[in-house]
Design a protein around this motif. Structure first.
Motif, PDB file in Angstrom:
ATOM      1  N   SER A 227       0.874  -1.085   0.051  1.00 28.63           N
ATOM      2  CA  SER A 227       0.058   0.154  -0.105  1.00 28.63           C
ATOM      3  C   SER A 227       0.904   1.089   0.083  1.00 28.63           C
ATOM      4  CB  SER A 227      -0.997  -0.052   1.364  1.00 28.63           C
ATOM      5  OG  SER A 227      -1.627  -1.126   1.245  1.00 28.63           O
ATOM      6  N   VAL A 228       1.946   1.239   0.750  1.00 28.80           N
ATOM      7  CA  VAL A 228       3.002   2.281   0.848  1.00 28.80           C
ATOM      8  C   VAL A 228       3.609   2.442  -0.556  1.00 28.80           C
ATOM      9  CG1 VAL A 228       5.048   3.306   1.988  1.00 28.80           C
ATOM     10  CG2 VAL A 228       3.049   2.178   3.484  1.00 28.80           C
ATOM     11  N   LEU A 229       3.919   1.434  -0.985  1.00 31.16           N
ATOM     12  CA  LEU A 229       4.753   1.464  -2.351  1.00 31.16           C
ATOM     13  C   LEU A 229       3.759   2.044  -3.137  1.00 31.16           C
ATOM     14  CD1 LEU A 229       7.311   0.843  -4.021  1.00 31.16           C
ATOM     15  CD2 LEU A 229       6.089  -1.500  -4.277  1.00 31.16           C
ATOM     16  N   PHE A 230       2.543   1.503  -3.426  1.00 36.21           N
ATOM     17  CA  PHE A 230       1.589   2.287  -4.446  1.00 36.21           C
ATOM     18  C   PHE A 230       1.295   3.692  -4.256  1.00 36.21           C
ATOM     19  CE2 PHE A 230      -2.700   3.179  -5.610  1.00 36.21           C
ATOM     20  CZ  PHE A 230      -2.940   2.745  -6.811  1.00 36.21           C
ATOM     21  N   GLY A 231       1.270   4.029  -2.964  1.00 37.85           N
ATOM     22  CA  GLY A 231       1.254   5.347  -2.658  1.00 37.85           C
ATOM     23  C   GLY A 231       2.246   6.319  -3.203  1.00 37.85           C
ATOM     24  N   VAL A 232       3.485   5.849  -2.925  1.00 32.59           N
ATOM     25  CA  VAL A 232       4.564   6.427  -3.324  1.00 32.59           C
ATOM     26  C   VAL A 232       4.408   6.612  -4.587  1.00 32.59           C
ATOM     27  CG1 VAL A 232       7.081   6.384  -3.270  1.00 32.59           C
ATOM     28  CG2 VAL A 232       6.103   5.777  -1.506  1.00 32.59           C
ATOM     29  N   THR A 233       4.373   5.548  -5.397  1.00 34.99           N
ATOM     30  CA  THR A 233       4.441   5.311  -6.811  1.00 34.99           C
ATOM     31  C   THR A 233       3.240   6.432  -7.632  1.00 34.99           C
ATOM     32  OG1 THR A 233       5.043   3.050  -6.885  1.00 34.99           O
ATOM     33  CG2 THR A 233       4.153   4.016  -8.924  1.00 34.99           C
ATOM     34  N   SER A 234       2.166   6.386  -6.888  1.00 35.79           N
ATOM     35  CA  SER A 234       0.942   7.543  -7.521  1.00 35.79           C
ATOM     36  C   SER A 234       1.512   8.701  -7.248  1.00 35.79           C
ATOM     37  CB  SER A 234      -0.286   7.097  -6.721  1.00 35.79           C
ATOM     38  OG  SER A 234      -0.773   5.770  -6.985  1.00 35.79           O
ATOM     39  N   PHE A 235       2.205   9.080  -5.981  1.00 31.22           N
ATOM     40  CA  PHE A 235       2.562  10.353  -5.824  1.00 31.22           C
ATOM     41  C   PHE A 235       3.765  11.007  -6.645  1.00 31.22           C
ATOM     42  CE2 PHE A 235       5.865  13.412  -3.836  1.00 31.22           C
ATOM     43  CZ  PHE A 235       4.860  14.315  -3.548  1.00 31.22           C
ATOM     44  N   LEU A 236       4.741  10.034  -7.225  1.00 32.94           N
ATOM     45  CA  LEU A 236       5.609  10.491  -7.939  1.00 32.94           C
ATOM     46  C   LEU A 236       5.190  10.697  -9.571  1.00 32.94           C
ATOM     47  CD1 LEU A 236       8.428   7.796  -7.003  1.00 32.94           C
ATOM     48  CD2 LEU A 236       8.454  10.398  -6.676  1.00 32.94           C
ATOM     49  N   LEU A 237       3.909   9.705  -9.738  1.00 34.76           N
ATOM     50  CA  LEU A 237       3.329   9.801 -11.265  1.00 34.76           C
ATOM     51  C   LEU A 237       2.719  11.312 -11.214  1.00 34.76           C
ATOM     52  CD1 LEU A 237       2.194   6.359 -11.772  1.00 34.76           C
ATOM     53  CD2 LEU A 237       3.981   7.434 -12.918  1.00 34.76           C
ATOM     54  N   GLN A 238       2.030  11.713 -10.183  1.00 35.89           N
ATOM     55  CA  GLN A 238       1.234  12.771 -10.045  1.00 35.89           C
ATOM     56  C   GLN A 238       2.433  13.952 -10.150  1.00 35.89           C
ATOM     57  OE1 GLN A 238      -1.269  12.980  -6.848  1.00 35.89           O
ATOM     58  NE2 GLN A 238      -2.362  11.170  -7.566  1.00 35.89           N
ATOM     59  N   ALA A 239       3.555  13.857  -9.606  1.00 37.65           N
ATOM     60  CA  ALA A 239       4.717  14.890  -9.454  1.00 37.65           C
ATOM     61  C   ALA A 239       5.173  15.248 -10.961  1.00 37.65           C
ATOM     62  CB  ALA A 239       5.427  14.709  -8.333  1.00 37.65           C
ATOM     63  N   GLN A 240       4.934  14.157 -11.654  1.00 34.68           N
ATOM     64  CA  GLN A 240       5.772  14.076 -13.070  1.00 34.68           C
ATOM     65  C   GLN A 240       4.657  14.646 -14.070  1.00 34.68           C
ATOM     66  OE1 GLN A 240       7.199  10.064 -13.643  1.00 34.68           O
ATOM     67  NE2 GLN A 240       8.982  10.341 -11.914  1.00 34.68           N
ATOM     68  N   GLY A 241       3.505  14.826 -13.362  1.00 31.25           N
ATOM     69  CA  GLY A 241       2.493  15.197 -14.383  1.00 31.25           C
ATOM     70  C   GLY A 241       1.930  13.974 -15.288  1.00 31.25           C
ATOM     71  N   VAL A 242       2.142  12.798 -14.766  1.00 33.07           N
ATOM     72  CA  VAL A 242       1.714  11.681 -15.794  1.00 33.07           C
ATOM     73  C   VAL A 242       0.895  10.787 -15.053  1.00 33.07           C
ATOM     74  CG1 VAL A 242       3.788  11.444 -17.044  1.00 33.07           C
ATOM     75  CG2 VAL A 242       3.520   9.960 -15.089  1.00 33.07           C
ATOM     76  N   SER A 243      -0.138   9.918 -16.031  1.00 32.55           N
ATOM     77  CA  SER A 243      -1.037   9.110 -15.540  1.00 32.55           C
ATOM     78  C   SER A 243      -0.991   7.885 -15.800  1.00 32.55           C
ATOM     79  CB  SER A 243      -2.398   9.673 -16.193  1.00 32.55           C
ATOM     80  OG  SER A 243      -3.501   8.767 -16.228  1.00 32.55           O
ATOM     81  N   GLN A 244      -1.360   6.990 -14.590  1.00 29.59           N
ATOM     82  CA  GLN A 244      -1.144   5.658 -14.683  1.00 29.59           C
ATOM     83  C   GLN A 244      -1.831   5.152 -15.744  1.00 29.59           C
ATOM     84  OE1 GLN A 244       1.273   3.522 -12.855  1.00 29.59           O
ATOM     85  NE2 GLN A 244       0.694   2.276 -14.608  1.00 29.59           N
ATOM     86  N   GLN A 245      -3.100   5.440 -15.823  1.00 30.56           N
ATOM     87  CA  GLN A 245      -3.948   5.127 -16.857  1.00 30.56           C
ATOM     88  C   GLN A 245      -3.528   5.269 -18.433  1.00 30.56           C
ATOM     89  OE1 GLN A 245      -8.074   7.198 -17.426  1.00 30.56           O
ATOM     90  NE2 GLN A 245      -8.638   5.283 -16.795  1.00 30.56           N
ATOM     91  N   TYR A 246      -2.743   6.340 -18.568  1.00 26.93           N
ATOM     92  CA  TYR A 246      -2.138   6.637 -19.741  1.00 26.93           C
ATOM     93  C   TYR A 246      -0.889   5.655 -20.166  1.00 26.93           C
ATOM     94  CZ  TYR A 246      -4.657  10.733 -21.057  1.00 26.93           C
ATOM     95  OH  TYR A 246      -5.848  11.616 -21.513  1.00 26.93           O
ATOM     96  N   LEU A 247      -0.019   5.335 -19.076  1.00 19.97           N
ATOM     97  CA  LEU A 247       1.020   4.434 -19.186  1.00 19.97           C
ATOM     98  C   LEU A 247       0.504   3.195 -19.381  1.00 19.97           C
ATOM     99  CD1 LEU A 247       3.013   5.877 -15.986  1.00 19.97           C
ATOM    100  CD2 LEU A 247       3.603   6.089 -18.756  1.00 19.97           C
ATOM    101  N   ASN A 248      -0.552   2.714 -18.841  1.00 18.52           N
ATOM    102  CA  ASN A 248      -1.128   1.461 -18.976  1.00 18.52           C
ATOM    103  C   ASN A 248      -1.618   1.477 -20.789  1.00 18.52           C
ATOM    104  OD1 ASN A 248      -1.014   0.765 -16.429  1.00 18.52           O
ATOM    105  ND2 ASN A 248      -2.984   1.246 -15.807  1.00 18.52           N
TER     106      ASN A 248
END
Length: 306
Positions: free
Chosen positions: A9-30
């Protein structure tokens, strides 16, 4: 087990935070991960930059989440146009209830997108290098692919934000897609949906055995009530195989080519059949010929249709 869950859960939260900071979307990456091979394959076959194909797919389909993408497998917002003979769906765009192409699969959508860009209006794009994504993006806007004045900059932003130009460097692909069946499926009668035809600037289909107004409404997006209304049919009418069914209100006059060219009535024809043939309203056909509503036409009668 609990510690592992907490860690994930922590890892997912950190990853999501980093993606948001970079201005990218996990949905787009998928989406990119899922369709990059297809975009590369199209590039190798049609010389269209994979980055452009992916960026257009992301933008036009909302990374595969748009209504068109979900209901019609249409990832590039391509409208029917006069050349399209396949099925379609209705959706509001620049105008209400515009007709967009419907595909059996995403592969068909990607293949048709590449074919669509083979039109003469886009020929100048192929003078550009497949690595010149900025030139392609600006060229697509200049050639009229989209009406959004920021279309080119939106594509360029997506390409640079998600590093899509890396896929333009491929000279071969380990992935191979089978398009042999798509050649037969696009614009062919093997499609499960009805082919859509055009007559007198109006779209129509030809009914098949077993068709009902409700089934056609579900397929076309035109209500059962409107299909009856557009074709001047009573509520209790049962569709017959071979019926011509218009999907918009018919015109008052036939096409210009029929000016001063009367229709000569043949055996077995009716005023209704003739109106459907020329894509005109039955009432207008009577009015143009100054005929009462109860007139019974005769063989060799000459009827104005425009």
């Amino acid at each position: 087990m609990r510690l592992k869950t907490v860690f994930l859960s922590v890892l997912f939260g950190v990853t999501s935070f980093l993606l948001q900071a970079q201005g990218v979307s996990q949905q787009y990456l998928n989406y990119i991960e899922r369709y990059k091979g297809m975009a590369i394959d199209q590039m190798l076959r049609y010389k269209i930059p994979a980055s452009i194909t992916l960026a257009q797919g992301l933008l036009e389909s909302g990374a595969g989440t748009s209504t068109l993408a979900r209901k019609a497998n249409n990832h590039f917002g391509i409208k029917c146009g006069r050349a399209w003979k396949g099925p379609y769906v209705l959706q509001d765009d620049d105008e209400r209830n515009e007709k967009f192409r419907k595909y059996r699969s995403v592969e068909e959508s990607y293949e048709d997108h590449s074919r669509f860009l083979q039109q003469a209006r886009y020929s100048s794009l192929f003078d550009l290098s497949p690595k010149d994504y900025k030139g392609w993006a600006r060229g697509l806007k200049r050639c009229g692919y989209a009406t959004n004045p920021r279309y080119a900059s939106l594509l360029i932003d997506l390409i640079e934000r998600y590093d899509l130009d890396q896929y333009d460097k491929y000279k071969s692909s380990k992935l191979h897609f089978d398009y042999s069946s798509i050649d037969r499926q696009l614009n062919s009668e093997s499609l499960p949906s009805h082919l859509v035809y055009r007559n007198n600037e109006n779209y129509y289909i030809i009914a098949r055995a077993g068709d009902t107004f409700d089934l056609l409404a579900e397929e076309t997006g035109v209500s059962a009530r409107d299909i009856r209304k557009f074709n001047e049919l009573p509520k209790g009418y049962r569709i017959q195989a071979g019926d011509v069914l218009y999907l918009e209100r018919k015109r008052k006059k036939a096409a210009k080519k029929y000016k001063d060219v009367p229709h000569v009535v043949k055996a077995g024809e009716s005023m209704y059949n003739i109106a459907q043939r020329y894509g005109i309203r039955l009432e207008s056909l009577y009015d143009m010929n100054n005929l009462p509503a109860d007139y019974a036409i005769q063989v060799n009668d000459r009827l104005r249709v425009r």
